[in-house]
Design a protein around this motif. Sequence first.
Motif, PDB file in Angstrom:
ATOM      1  N   THR A   1      -8.128  50.050 105.882  1.00 62.13           N
ATOM      2  CA  THR A   1      -8.124  49.200 107.074  1.00 62.13           C
ATOM      3  C   THR A   1      -9.034  48.001 106.830  1.00 62.13           C
ATOM      4  N   ALA A   2      -8.876  46.961 107.637  1.00 58.46           N
ATOM      5  CA  ALA A   2      -9.721  45.772 107.537  1.00 58.46           C
ATOM      6  C   ALA A   2     -10.002  45.262 108.938  1.00 58.46           C
ATOM      7  N   ASP A   3     -11.256  44.910 109.197  1.00 56.88           N
ATOM      8  CA  ASP A   3     -11.630  44.506 110.553  1.00 56.88           C
ATOM      9  C   ASP A   3     -12.050  43.043 110.657  1.00 56.88           C
ATOM     10  N   HIS A   4     -11.890  42.284 109.548  1.00 56.33           N
ATOM     11  CA  HIS A   4     -12.176  40.842 109.533  1.00 56.33           C
ATOM     12  C   HIS A   4     -13.662  40.512 109.738  1.00 56.33           C
ATOM     13  N   ARG A   5     -14.534  41.495 109.610  1.00 55.85           N
ATOM     14  CA  ARG A   5     -15.962  41.191 109.641  1.00 55.85           C
ATOM     15  C   ARG A   5     -16.455  41.007 108.214  1.00 55.85           C
ATOM     16  N   HIS A   6     -17.694  40.523 108.079  1.00 58.39           N
ATOM     17  CA  HIS A   6     -18.235  40.297 106.742  1.00 58.39           C
ATOM     18  C   HIS A   6     -18.348  41.627 105.999  1.00 58.39           C
ATOM     19  N   PRO A   7     -18.031  41.637 104.700  1.00 53.90           N
ATOM     20  CA  PRO A   7     -18.146  42.882 103.926  1.00 53.90           C
ATOM     21  C   PRO A   7     -19.603  43.283 103.742  1.00 53.90           C
ATOM     22  N   SER A   8     -19.800  44.574 103.551  1.00 58.08           N
ATOM     23  CA  SER A   8     -21.158  45.087 103.395  1.00 58.08           C
ATOM     24  C   SER A   8     -21.514  45.344 101.937  1.00 58.08           C
TER      25      SER A   8
END
Length: 255
Positions: free
Chosen positions: A83-90
């Motif tokens: 999944t992808a939530d379009h927030r910055h990666p950690s």
Amino acid sequence: MSEPRPPLAAADLSALADRQQAWFTTGRGPVSVRRYARHGDFVRAAVRSGNGQDRAALLTLHPDAYPLAPVWLAAIAETSPETADHRHPSASMVSVRLLARMTPDKRNGIPRLSDGSVGWGMPGATARVWPDGRIHLRSTTGPVLAGRLEGSQWDHFQVAAVADAGLRLLCAPEAQHMTRTGEPRGWHRPYDRPGNTMVGRERKGGQMYDGSTTASCSCGWSTTSASQLGARAMAEQHRQEATGSTPGADQPPGA
């Protein structure tokens, strides 16, 4: 009934008409590509996450990269998170550099710029990644693979795999098979390690010496030999078989 989507591996991005969008399939998920001729001679490719719904990456590709793009996009689709939530990666950018296989020498320091990005070079190509998911891979002959990995689910293993896939396409031919030889397993107590065969030199304290050493290559090949010398010989044999080089040829650092 919708028309079946062609496989991405056979895509010809140069055949796209102005502002045309096309969908392609990969082994894991769909990829859409659109040509934005009105804004310049380039295409943008959106890669979906494993669930086929979330956008996990948005790449910008110029004509000199069209021949390489399908293979790289397919690798990104195979590597993308579920999944992808379009927030910055950690992901940690330092770990990305250490995990990348397409790296000549991991013993050197890892300089980071003030923006948190980390970059490295290898014969024929360079890479730089940013904490916000941006990735930029450039060949010394011109082609560039660039874009942004979207969502906080991209971990440093996945980012490193994306960089590896692009660098393998851009690098000089001799850099596609960079081998490394590790260190022997060394002294240990026999029963500290499962499956120990009790073979090797013994010293005080009941410890045994294990010379087993792993050799690996940037292409993914790896093997373990009973000694470091044997591992080096196996690495040299792999290079010769993969590249057709002659014994004793110069090799990149870390070989």
